[in-house]
Design an enzyme around this catalytic site. Sequence first.
Site, PDB file in Angstrom:
ATOM      1  N   MET A  31       0.843  -1.200   0.000  1.00 44.50           N
ATOM      2  CA  MET A  31       0.000   0.000   0.000  1.00 44.50           C
ATOM      3  C   MET A  31       0.878   1.250   0.000  1.00 44.50           C
ATOM      4  O   MET A  31       0.406   2.346   0.329  1.00 44.50           O
ATOM      5  CB  MET A  31      -0.941  -0.012   1.198  1.00 44.50           C
ATOM      6  CG  MET A  31      -1.894  -1.216   1.149  1.00 44.50           C
ATOM      7  SD  MET A  31      -3.448  -0.949   2.003  1.00 44.50           S
ATOM      8  CE  MET A  31      -2.882  -0.719   3.673  1.00 44.50           C
ATOM      9  N   GLY A  32       2.159   1.085  -0.340  1.00 41.74           N
ATOM     10  CA  GLY A  32       3.046   2.245  -0.449  1.00 41.74           C
ATOM     11  C   GLY A  32       3.547   2.727   0.900  1.00 41.74           C
ATOM     12  O   GLY A  32       3.499   1.996   1.886  1.00 41.74           O
ATOM     13  N   LEU A  34       6.650   3.173   1.531  1.00 41.03           N
ATOM     14  CA  LEU A  34       7.541   2.014   1.632  1.00 41.03           C
ATOM     15  C   LEU A  34       8.595   2.182   2.725  1.00 41.03           C
ATOM     16  O   LEU A  34       9.098   3.280   2.955  1.00 41.03           O
ATOM     17  CB  LEU A  34       8.215   1.763   0.287  1.00 41.03           C
ATOM     18  CG  LEU A  34       7.242   1.470  -0.866  1.00 41.03           C
ATOM     19  CD1 LEU A  34       8.010   1.236  -2.160  1.00 41.03           C
ATOM     20  CD2 LEU A  34       6.341   0.280  -0.556  1.00 41.03           C
ATOM     21  N   GLY A  37      10.565  -2.999   5.810  1.00 39.97           N
ATOM     22  CA  GLY A  37       9.775  -4.239   5.741  1.00 39.97           C
ATOM     23  C   GLY A  37       9.441  -4.574   4.298  1.00 39.97           C
ATOM     24  O   GLY A  37       9.673  -5.691   3.811  1.00 39.97           O
ATOM     25  N   HIS A  38       8.899  -3.578   3.584  1.00 41.82           N
ATOM     26  CA  HIS A  38       8.579  -3.775   2.167  1.00 41.82           C
ATOM     27  C   HIS A  38       9.847  -4.109   1.374  1.00 41.82           C
ATOM     28  O   HIS A  38       9.840  -4.966   0.500  1.00 41.82           O
ATOM     29  CB  HIS A  38       7.995  -2.495   1.557  1.00 41.82           C
ATOM     30  CG  HIS A  38       6.710  -2.043   2.182  1.00 41.82           C
ATOM     31  ND1 HIS A  38       6.606  -0.841   2.843  1.00 41.82           N
ATOM     32  CD2 HIS A  38       5.486  -2.610   2.240  1.00 41.82           C
ATOM     33  CE1 HIS A  38       5.364  -0.683   3.273  1.00 41.82           C
ATOM     34  NE2 HIS A  38       4.664  -1.745   2.922  1.00 41.82           N
ATOM     35  N   GLY A 148       4.593 -10.412   3.912  1.00 44.11           N
ATOM     36  CA  GLY A 148       5.341 -10.408   5.176  1.00 44.11           C
ATOM     37  C   GLY A 148       4.605 -11.154   6.284  1.00 44.11           C
ATOM     38  O   GLY A 148       3.378 -11.077   6.381  1.00 44.11           O
ATOM     39  N   GLN A 154      -3.083 -12.424   7.411  1.00 41.18           N
ATOM     40  CA  GLN A 154      -3.202 -12.128   5.976  1.00 41.18           C
ATOM     41  C   GLN A 154      -2.445 -13.175   5.155  1.00 41.18           C
ATOM     42  O   GLN A 154      -2.935 -13.646   4.123  1.00 41.18           O
ATOM     43  CB  GLN A 154      -2.634 -10.734   5.705  1.00 41.18           C
ATOM     44  CG  GLN A 154      -2.462 -10.408   4.240  1.00 41.18           C
ATOM     45  CD  GLN A 154      -2.031  -8.979   4.031  1.00 41.18           C
ATOM     46  OE1 GLN A 154      -2.850  -8.081   4.124  1.00 41.18           O
ATOM     47  NE2 GLN A 154      -0.760  -8.750   3.748  1.00 41.18           N
ATOM     48  N   ARG A 188       2.129   2.624   9.343  1.00 44.03           N
ATOM     49  CA  ARG A 188       1.342   3.340  10.363  1.00 44.03           C
ATOM     50  C   ARG A 188       2.218   3.891  11.482  1.00 44.03           C
ATOM     51  O   ARG A 188       1.747   4.721  12.266  1.00 44.03           O
ATOM     52  CB  ARG A 188       0.242   2.428  10.921  1.00 44.03           C
ATOM     53  CG  ARG A 188      -0.869   2.176   9.905  1.00 44.03           C
ATOM     54  CD  ARG A 188      -2.086   1.519  10.535  1.00 44.03           C
ATOM     55  NE  ARG A 188      -3.225   1.507   9.638  1.00 44.03           N
ATOM     56  CZ  ARG A 188      -3.568   0.479   8.842  1.00 44.03           C
ATOM     57  NH1 ARG A 188      -2.843  -0.633   8.854  1.00 44.03           N
ATOM     58  NH2 ARG A 188      -4.617   0.574   8.047  1.00 44.03           N
TER      59      ARG A 188
HETATM   60  P1  AMP Z   1       1.335  -2.991   3.493  1.00 38.79           P
HETATM   61  O1  AMP Z   1       1.894  -1.938   2.592  1.00 38.79           O
HETATM   62  O2  AMP Z   1       1.321  -2.601   4.935  1.00 38.79           O
HETATM   63  O3  AMP Z   1       0.022  -3.558   3.005  1.00 38.79           O
HETATM   64  O4  AMP Z   1       2.365  -4.199   3.438  1.00 38.79           O
HETATM   65  C1  AMP Z   1       2.722  -4.779   2.219  1.00 38.79           C
HETATM   66  C2  AMP Z   1       3.463  -6.061   2.498  1.00 38.79           C
HETATM   67  O5  AMP Z   1       4.628  -5.794   3.274  1.00 38.79           O
HETATM   68  C3  AMP Z   1       2.627  -7.077   3.311  1.00 38.79           C
HETATM   69  O6  AMP Z   1       2.845  -8.381   2.806  1.00 38.79           O
HETATM   70  C4  AMP Z   1       3.179  -6.914   4.696  1.00 38.79           C
HETATM   71  O7  AMP Z   1       3.041  -8.087   5.494  1.00 38.79           O
HETATM   72  C5  AMP Z   1       4.633  -6.624   4.408  1.00 38.79           C
HETATM   73  N1  AMP Z   1       5.247  -5.936   5.541  1.00 38.79           N
HETATM   74  C6  AMP Z   1       4.819  -4.787   6.137  1.00 38.79           C
HETATM   75  N2  AMP Z   1       5.593  -4.490   7.192  1.00 38.79           N
HETATM   76  C7  AMP Z   1       6.520  -5.472   7.284  1.00 38.79           C
HETATM   77  C8  AMP Z   1       7.611  -5.735   8.178  1.00 38.79           C
HETATM   78  N3  AMP Z   1       7.886  -4.939   9.191  1.00 38.79           N
HETATM   79  N4  AMP Z   1       8.346  -6.844   7.958  1.00 38.79           N
HETATM   80  C9  AMP Z   1       8.064  -7.681   6.928  1.00 38.79           C
HETATM   81  N5  AMP Z   1       7.067  -7.471   6.053  1.00 38.79           N
HETATM   82  C10 AMP Z   1       6.295  -6.398   6.233  1.00 38.79           C
END
Ligand code: AMP
Length: 292
Positions: A31-32, A34, A37-38, A148, A154, A188
Amino acid sequence: MEIINRRQRMSSVARKIRREQDRTVGLVPTMGALHEGHLSLVREARRMCDVVVVSVFVNPTQFGPGEDFEHYPRDLTKDTALLTDYNVDYIFAPTVEEMYPKGFSTYVNVEGLSEQLEGASRPGHFRGVATVVTILLNTVRPDFAFFGQKDAQQALVIRRLVKDLAFDTEIVILPIVREDTGLAISSRNLYLNADEQASAAVIHRALVQAKSAYKDGERSASRLADIVRSTIESEPRARLDYVAIADAETLDPLERIDERPTLLAVAAYIGKTRLIDNTILNKVKKKEPAPQ
Ligand code: AMP
């Protein structure tokens, strides 16, 4: 690198790569806003696949009424700069109208797994997730898609979805990336002020304390949950939403922890910001191969 906004263009580019060039395609849905983690997902996609597509789309159908869809951080310029450094081939950044055109009326519901933990606190959340992931997988048709463990439920929902609906994509789940304080990195976290950032480390601390009690022999789920609850309640800026101890594959709640991989998952508010985190209590160690 090309930024693609249209579904049709994305699917024709991906089709060409698969058919004419016989190269593997990896998709990283995000969801950007970035962060590291991403980027850990992007790095692994780059390592495993010939062509890497990162989708950047704040998906309205996975937000409930009163949640932060409007305020969710968006910065495609910054995201594009980061992804250029990582040699990403395509950014797929559609508008809401492109993903959900007028008349859109088909939703995907993964029963059972979607209703617990996050699903109970955020009704409809996983229906939105499963629907958008279905559209993304059908548009890109990647060989691999990367997610992740940060969003443990999820990951389970998506694995189930891909299996049940026979998607030809292998799902790769990667470990949680954390700040030095232990706080799981999340878009967040940008909502937190400096004091709240410091307080938010209590979530991981609570998980670590429960895990260490588990290692010392505690097998009662309710006693482990109490450790998480009391640690989080000791931080004045924190308010626990839920703590769950469940079978890490089915999410069935457990009373006692046995040999099954067990998920310890937490959602907590730090001020007004809702954060999630988790750990697997009893990771099954892979057996060392016998010496020849
Ligand atoms: P989001 O943009 O929050 O929807 O996350 C996109 C992807 O990045 C999802 O598969 C999340 O599980 C993964 N993700 C987000 N934060 C982390 C993190 N701290 N460590 C590993 N993966 C992450």
